[in-house]
Write a protein that holds these residues in place. Structure first.
Motif, PDB file in Angstrom:
ATOM      1  N   ARG A 269      46.335  -5.824  64.445  1.00  0.00           N
ATOM      2  CA  ARG A 269      45.475  -6.276  65.552  1.00  0.00           C
ATOM      3  C   ARG A 269      45.827  -8.013  65.705  1.00  0.00           C
ATOM      4  NH1 ARG A 269      43.205  -8.810  68.576  1.00  0.00           N
ATOM      5  NH2 ARG A 269      41.146  -8.522  69.465  1.00  0.00           N
ATOM      6  N   TYR A 270      46.019  -8.270  64.457  1.00  0.00           N
ATOM      7  CA  TYR A 270      46.133  -9.781  64.418  1.00  0.00           C
ATOM      8  C   TYR A 270      47.659 -10.084  64.034  1.00  0.00           C
ATOM      9  CZ  TYR A 270      41.105  -9.835  64.676  1.00  0.00           C
ATOM     10  OH  TYR A 270      39.748  -9.527  65.064  1.00  0.00           O
ATOM     11  N   TYR A 271      48.532  -9.417  64.538  1.00  0.00           N
ATOM     12  CA  TYR A 271      49.966  -9.799  64.010  1.00  0.00           C
ATOM     13  C   TYR A 271      50.698 -11.042  64.337  1.00  0.00           C
ATOM     14  CZ  TYR A 271      55.073  -9.087  63.658  1.00  0.00           C
ATOM     15  OH  TYR A 271      56.370  -9.336  63.162  1.00  0.00           O
ATOM     16  N   ARG A 272      50.281 -11.836  65.425  1.00  0.00           N
ATOM     17  CA  ARG A 272      50.889 -12.794  65.703  1.00  0.00           C
ATOM     18  C   ARG A 272      50.168 -14.120  64.474  1.00  0.00           C
ATOM     19  NH1 ARG A 272      50.909 -14.830  71.699  1.00  0.00           N
ATOM     20  NH2 ARG A 272      51.759 -16.811  70.613  1.00  0.00           N
ATOM     21  N   SER A 273      48.981 -13.689  64.185  1.00  0.00           N
ATOM     22  CA  SER A 273      48.476 -14.893  63.356  1.00  0.00           C
ATOM     23  C   SER A 273      48.726 -14.557  61.822  1.00  0.00           C
ATOM     24  CB  SER A 273      47.077 -14.783  63.189  1.00  0.00           C
ATOM     25  OG  SER A 273      46.555 -15.365  64.759  1.00  0.00           O
ATOM     26  N   VAL A 274      49.048 -13.056  61.421  1.00  0.00           N
ATOM     27  CA  VAL A 274      49.132 -12.833  59.947  1.00  0.00           C
ATOM     28  C   VAL A 274      50.423 -12.266  59.667  1.00  0.00           C
ATOM     29  CG1 VAL A 274      46.828 -12.761  59.408  1.00  0.00           C
ATOM     30  CG2 VAL A 274      47.962 -10.720  60.134  1.00  0.00           C
ATOM     31  N   LYS A 275      51.583 -12.580  60.413  1.00  0.00           N
ATOM     32  CA  LYS A 275      52.775 -11.821  60.495  1.00  0.00           C
ATOM     33  C   LYS A 275      53.335 -11.932  58.968  1.00  0.00           C
ATOM     34  CE  LYS A 275      57.515 -12.316  62.375  1.00  0.00           C
ATOM     35  NZ  LYS A 275      58.281 -12.938  63.426  1.00  0.00           N
ATOM     36  N   TYR A 276      53.367 -13.133  58.572  1.00  0.00           N
ATOM     37  CA  TYR A 276      54.086 -13.358  57.345  1.00  0.00           C
ATOM     38  C   TYR A 276      53.109 -13.231  55.988  1.00  0.00           C
ATOM     39  CZ  TYR A 276      57.715 -15.131  60.237  1.00  0.00           C
ATOM     40  OH  TYR A 276      58.891 -15.197  60.836  1.00  0.00           O
ATOM     41  N   ALA A 277      51.855 -12.817  56.277  1.00  0.00           N
ATOM     42  CA  ALA A 277      50.819 -12.787  55.180  1.00  0.00           C
ATOM     43  C   ALA A 277      50.818 -11.292  54.257  1.00  0.00           C
ATOM     44  CB  ALA A 277      49.439 -13.063  55.767  1.00  0.00           C
ATOM     45  N   PHE A 278      51.805 -10.203  54.985  1.00  0.00           N
ATOM     46  CA  PHE A 278      51.534  -9.010  54.468  1.00  0.00           C
ATOM     47  C   PHE A 278      51.811  -8.838  52.756  1.00  0.00           C
ATOM     48  CE2 PHE A 278      55.810  -9.291  55.629  1.00  0.00           C
ATOM     49  CZ  PHE A 278      56.557  -8.592  54.831  1.00  0.00           C
ATOM     50  N   PHE A 279      52.680  -9.901  52.269  1.00  0.00           N
ATOM     51  CA  PHE A 279      53.228  -9.683  50.971  1.00  0.00           C
ATOM     52  C   PHE A 279      51.510  -9.979  50.197  1.00  0.00           C
ATOM     53  CE2 PHE A 279      57.716 -10.161  51.593  1.00  0.00           C
ATOM     54  CZ  PHE A 279      57.890  -8.901  50.941  1.00  0.00           C
ATOM     55  N   ALA A 280      50.645 -10.781  50.678  1.00  0.00           N
ATOM     56  CA  ALA A 280      49.467 -11.062  49.918  1.00  0.00           C
ATOM     57  C   ALA A 280      48.427  -9.848  50.088  1.00  0.00           C
ATOM     58  CB  ALA A 280      48.824 -12.405  50.572  1.00  0.00           C
ATOM     59  N   PHE A 281      48.702  -9.093  50.762  1.00  0.00           N
ATOM     60  CA  PHE A 281      47.656  -7.822  51.122  1.00  0.00           C
ATOM     61  C   PHE A 281      47.747  -6.890  49.621  1.00  0.00           C
ATOM     62  CE2 PHE A 281      48.198  -7.574  55.952  1.00  0.00           C
ATOM     63  CZ  PHE A 281      47.807  -8.926  56.133  1.00  0.00           C
TER      64      PHE A 281
END
Length: 809
Positions: free
Chosen positions: A362-374
Motif C-alpha cells: 500500500r505504501y511502497y513508495r514511502s517504505v520501499k527500503y524499510a522492509f529489512f526492519a519489518f
C-alpha cells in the motif's frame, strides 16, 4: 528565511561537518587509538602478534591525525588505511572475546558441527537417534543447551542442509568451529564495503560508529556460537543482485538453506524485484524457482537418505516442545503473567507478517527500503524471541542506505510507477489498486479480529485446561544443604496434580526459577529437578535441586517458580530467605564448573611453576604435576582453595574424610624440607602459618611434627581430618586461627610425575555424617541424570543416564 529552510541549512551543515575529511580522520585517530589502548589492557604482554597489531594501530592513528590537518590533496592510499585499522581492531576484539567466552554458549553451533561430523562419516544427522551423543562428543555444558518441556534437551538437527555443509571445513581441517561464522561475518562486512563503493556512498561518523557497534555485537555472537551471520551473508548478496532475479533467487535459496529465518523477508524482497523490473511476471517467478531449486538441490542428499527424518526435522523448527525464553511478547505466557497458549504467538506472527506485507504494498513508495526492519516487529510476536532473531536486521538495513539516499536525492522512488504495456495485464497489477480503493483501516481490523478469534478460541479450549491440571500449593522448606554461600540449593515444593480424563495418572514434573535479577548469560533462567520427578493424582511433595552450579538460587531474592511437563504448567511467586555463611563451601565438590579459575563454587585454582593439570567431575578431583623445576629451589604447585571458618569446624567437632590415591606420595625431609607433597594444606593468618596434612599410602602411623614456628606437618595414609584434633595440636604452637584457608594441593621441588586424586568426600558433624543426596532430609540431586526427550506426538520421555561430565585442562 523560513524556519523550514533554516532547519534544512543547519542539517546540511552538520552533515557536511561530519562528512568532512579532517573531522572524519580525527575521529578515526581517536577511535583506533582508544581501541589499541583497550586491547593492550586486556591482552597484556604475552601475545606478540597482538602487540604488533596494537603498534600498527597506534602508528596509523598518528598518520590519520597528520593527514587530517595536512594541507594536501586526498591521498588514495591513506584513504584506504582505515580499512586496515578496522581489520586489526576486529582481530583484537576477537582475541578479547575469546577471553570471556572460551567456549560456545549456544548449542546451535555444536549441533551443526556434530551433524557435519556425522555426514563426513556417512551417517544421516537428521535421524534424531544419530545425534544423541552430540553434547558428550564436544563436552558442551548442558546448562547452555535448550531444555525440552518433557525433560532433557534439544540435541537433534532442525535446520536445512547448509547448516551442515558450512561446518564440514571445520570438522575436516580441525579448525575451531567459531571461525566459520567469523569468516562469514568478515565477508558480510566486505559486501557492505563493496556495495558502498559501487554506489559511491560516503560514510559519515555516526554511520561508522553504528557499524562498529553492530560489528562488535556480531563478533561476540560468532565467538559464542551463533551461526546466523551465514544466512545474513547470502541474503545481503540476494539484495545486491536483485536486478538479476535468477541470481537473487540463487543467493536467497542459499540463505534459507542455512536457516528458515529469512523466509519472513521473501514476500517483501520478491515484491521489490517485481516492481523494479517493470512488473514483469518473469521477475517474480524466476527468483522463486531459482531459490527453490538451490534449496532442494542442497537438501537432496538428506531427503533421499531418509525423507521422513528430514521433513520431521524441518517441522520441528516451528513446533518443537521447548521452554519459552526471550524478550518478546511470549513473556506474558512463559513467565505466568497471563494464561496464553504459545500457539497464539505463532498466529500473531503470521498475522503481523501479512499486515506488514499489505502495508508494504500500500505504501511502497514511502517504505520501499524499510522492509529489512519489518522482521524486528514480526519476531517480537514469536513465542521465543531471541537476540539472533533481531540483531542482524540493522546491518541489513544499512545495506540499503546508498539506494535510499540516491532515491531521496532524486525526489522519487526508483521504478515505483513503471510504464506498463496496455496490451498485457501486469502480474499482480490489481493488488495495489485494490488496497488503495479499500479502506485500509477496515482491512486491518478484519485481520486482527480474525486472528484474535482463532487464537482466543484455542486458548480457551486448550490452555486453561492444561493449566488447571497442575497447581503449586506452596514451598514448605528452603535449604542450603550443598553449602554454598548466599545460595539456596534445595527446596521442598507442594503441588497438586489433577489429570484430565485423557491424561496420564502420573507424570514427571520439571522446574524453572525466574529470579528477580540478571540472567547471567543463561536465558533459560534456573533449571531445577528432583531425583524422582514423578507426581501422581492428588497432593505431592517434591524436594528439588539445581541441575547445575549456575542454577543455584540467590538467597533473599523474589522469584517466579514454574512447574511444567509438556503443555501442563503451573506458577508460584515466592521470596528466598537469607542464607547464613557456611564454614566450608561445597565440601563434597558436587557442582563442577567450566571455569578453570573456579572449578567448584567457592573454590579457586592456583598454579605456581609449569605443567600443573587438573581433571575434575562431580565428587572427584585429580591434581597433577607433570614436571618439577628440577632445581630444588622454589616450588612447582597446583591447588584448589576455599576460605573456611576453622573455629566453627573445630568447635563443632567436624571431620572431613575422603578416598585418596596417587603416585609418589608426600615426603618431607628431616629438616622440614618439602620434597613432594600431596594432600590437604591448611593456612592461617593470611597464609603466614601452614599446616601440611600429607597423604602417603605407605605411611603407617600419624605423627605430627613442626619444623619451624610457622610450619607444621603430618604424613599419613589416614584420610580423615578432624578439625578439633588439629586445633589442639596447633594451639600448642601458639597459632591463631583467623583467615583460614583449606586447599587440596600437590607441591614439588625436585620430582615430577606427581598425582593426587580424591573422591567420596564426606563431612561429619559431631560424629553424625552429613551425606549428600539422602532421600530424607533434603539431599536429593541429579546433576548428572537427565530425561532425554525422544520426539513423539505424545511427549513420552525416555529415561537415560548420561555419563558424568569431566572437565580438564
Amino acid at each position: 528565511m523560513s524556519a523550514e529552510r533554516s532547519k534544512s541549512v543547519i542539517g546540511s551543515s552538520i552533515f557536511q561537518f561530519l562528512n568532512d575529511r579532517s573531522t572524519l580522520f580525527i575521529f578515526y585517530a581517536a577511535f583506533f587509538l582508544l581501541a589499541a589502548i583497550v586491547a593492550w589492557g586486556f591482552l597484556g604482554y604475552t601475545d606478540l602478534p597482538a602487540i604488533v597489531s596494537i603498534w600498527i594501530l597506534i602508528l596509523l592513528s598518528a598518520v590519520y591525525l597528520i593527514y587530517a590537518v595536512a594541507l594536501t590533496k586526498p591521498i588514495p592510499l591513506v584513504e584506504k588505511l582505515p580499512f586496515v585499522s578496522f581489520a586489526l581492531s576486529l582481530w583484537l576484539f576477537i582475541l578479547i572475546s575469546k577471553m570471556f567466552y572460551p567456549a560456545a554458549i549456544h548449542d546451535e553451533i555444536t549441533i551443526d558441527s556434530y551433524a557435519a561430523y556425522l555426514f563426513l562419516h556417512h551417517i544421516d544427522p537428521y535421524v534424531s537417534a544419530n545425534m544423541i551423543n552430540v553434547f558428550n562428543f564436544f563436552h558442551f555444558p548442558l546448562y547452555y543447551a535448550t531444555p525440552l518441556r518433557a525433560g532433557g534437551y534439544v540435541y537433534y538437527l532442525i535446520y536445512p542442509a547448509l547448516s551442515v555443509y558450512a561446518f564440514i571445513p571445520s570438522v575436516a581441517l580441525g579448525i575451531p568451529d567459531y571461525w566459520i561464522p567469523l569468516l562469514f561475518n568478515v565477508g558480510t562486512f566486505l559486501i557492505l564495503v563493496y556495495y558502498y563503493r559501487k554506489r559511491k556512498f560516503t560514510a559519515t561518523i555516526p554511520f561508522i560508529a553504528v557499524l562498529v557497534f553492530v560489528e562488535a555485537e556480531l563478533v561476540i555472537g560468532a565467538v559464542t556460537g551463533e551461526t546466523d551471520v551465514i544466512w545474513v551473508f547470502f541474503l545481503a548478496l540476494s539484495y545486491i543482485f536483485r536486478k538479476k532475479p535468477w541470481m537473487a533467487g540463487v543467493f536467497f535459496g542459499l540463505s534459507i538453506a542455512q536457516k528458515q529465518i529469512p523466509v519472513v523477508i521473501a514476500p517483501f524482497l520478491l515484491y521489490m524485484i517485481y516492481i523494479e523490473s517493470g512488473r514483469d511476471k518473469r521477475s517474480f517467478v524466476t527468483p522463486v524457482v531459482a531459490a527453490a531449486t538451490v534449496f532442494l538441490a542442497l537438501n537432496a542428499p538428506f531427503i533421499l537418505m531418509n525423507p521422513g527424518a528430514w521433513f520431521s526435522s524441518m517441522l520441528l523448527s516451528v513446533g518443537q516442545p521447548i521452554i519459552g525464553v526471550g524478550f518478546g511478547f511470549g513473556i506474558l505466557s512463559f513467565a505466568g503473567y497471563a494464561p496464553v497458549s504459545s500457539v497464539i504467538f505463532s498466529d500473531l506472527l503470521v498475522t503481523s507478517l501479512a499486515f506488514l506485507f499489505v502495508f508494504y504494498i500500500r505504501y511502497y513508495r514511502s517504505v520501499k527500503y524499510a522492509f529489512f526492519a519489518f522482521p524486528i516487529v514480526i519476531f517480537l510476536f514469536n513465542f521465543r524471541s531471541l537476540e539472533n532473531y533481531l540483531i542482524y536486521w540493522p546491518l541489513l538495513t544499512m545495506l540499503v542506505l546508498p539506494d535510499f539516499i540516491k532515491d531521496r536525492e532524486s525526489g522519487d522512488s526508483e521504478n515505483a510507477k513503471p510504464e506498463t504495456s496496455k496490451r498485457r495485464r501486469p502480474f499482480l497489477s490489481g493488488t495495489s489498486g485494490l488496497l488503495k480503493k479499500t479502506n485500509f483501516t477496515v482491512f486491518i481490523m478484519l485481520v486482527i479480529i480474525l486472528a484474535g478469534g482463532v487464537s482466543t478460541g484455542y486458548v480457551n479450549h486448550e490452555n486453561s485446561a492444561y493449566r488447571s491440571q497442575l497447581k503449586i500449593n506452596g514451598i514448605t522448606q528452603f535449604q542450603d544443604q550443598i553449602m554454598v554461600n548466599s545460595k539456596i540449593t534445595a527446596m521442598t515444593v507442594n503441588l497438586t496434580y489433577s489429570p484430565m480424563d485423557n491424561s496420564k495418572s502420573n507424570i514427571p514434573v520439571f522446574f524453572r526459577i525466574m529470579p528477580n535479577g540478571p540472567l547471567n548469560s543463561n536465558i533459560n533462567a534456573l533449571l531445577w529437578s528432583a531425583k524422582n520427578p514423578y507426581v501422581r493424582q492428588g497432593n505431592n511433595s517434591l524436594t528439588i535441586y539445581p541441575d547445575f552450579y549456575s542454577d543455584m538460587l540467590p538467597a533473599n531474592t523474589s522469584f517466579i517458580l514454574e512447574a511444567y511437563y509438556g503443555n501442563i504448567t503451573a506458577y508460584y511467586k515466592a521470596v528466598s530467605p537469607v542464607s547464613p555463611a557456611n564454614p566450608l563451601q561445597d565440601p563434597f565438590l558436587l557442582y563442577p564448573t567450566t571455569d578453570e579459575k573456579a572449578p567448584f563454587p567457592g573454590w579457586n585454582l592456583t598454579k605456581s611453576g609449569n605443567d600443573g593439570n587438573i581433571v575434575y567431575s562431580s565428587s572427584h578431583l585429580s591434581l597433577g604435576l607433570r614436571d618439577s623445576n628440577g632445581t630444588g629451589q622454589g616450588w612447582n604447585s597446583i591447588s584448589i582453595s576455599t576460605p573456611v571458618n576453622f573455629t566453627y569446624l573445630a568447635d563443632n567437632n567436624y571431620t572431613l574424610s575422603y578416598s585418596a590415591s596417587g603416585t609418589n606420595g608426600s615426603y618431607i625431609g628431616r629438616t622440614g624440607t618439602i620434597l613432594r607433597f600431596s594432600g590437604i594444606l591448611l593456612t592461617f593468618n593470611a597464609g603466614q602459618e601452614k599446616f601440611w596434612y600429607g597423604y602417603n599410602a605407605s605411611a603407617i602411623n600419624k605423627k605430627y611434627s613442626s619444623f619451624n614456628r610457622i610450619n607444621a606437618s603430618v604424613v599419613t595414609s589416614n584420610t580423615v581430618l578432624n578439625f578439633s584434633t588439629i586445633r589442639e595440636y596447633l594451639s600448642t604452637l601458639g597459632w591463631g586461627f583467623s583467615h583460614a584457608v583449606l586447599s587440596y594441593a600437590v607441591v614439588s621441588t625436585t620430582e615430577s610425575g606427581l598425582n593426587f586424586s580424591l573422591s567420596n568426600i564426606s563431612l561429619s558433624d559431631n560424629g553424625k555424617a552429613i551425606r549428600p543426596f539422602q532421600s530424607e532430609g533434603g539431599f536429593v540431586l541429579q546433576p548428572y541424570t537427565a530425561n532425554i526427550y525422544s520426539s513423539s506426538p505424545d511427549l513420552q520421555a525416555v529415561q537415560l543416564v548420561r555419563p558424568q561430565e569431566v572437565v580438564s585442562w
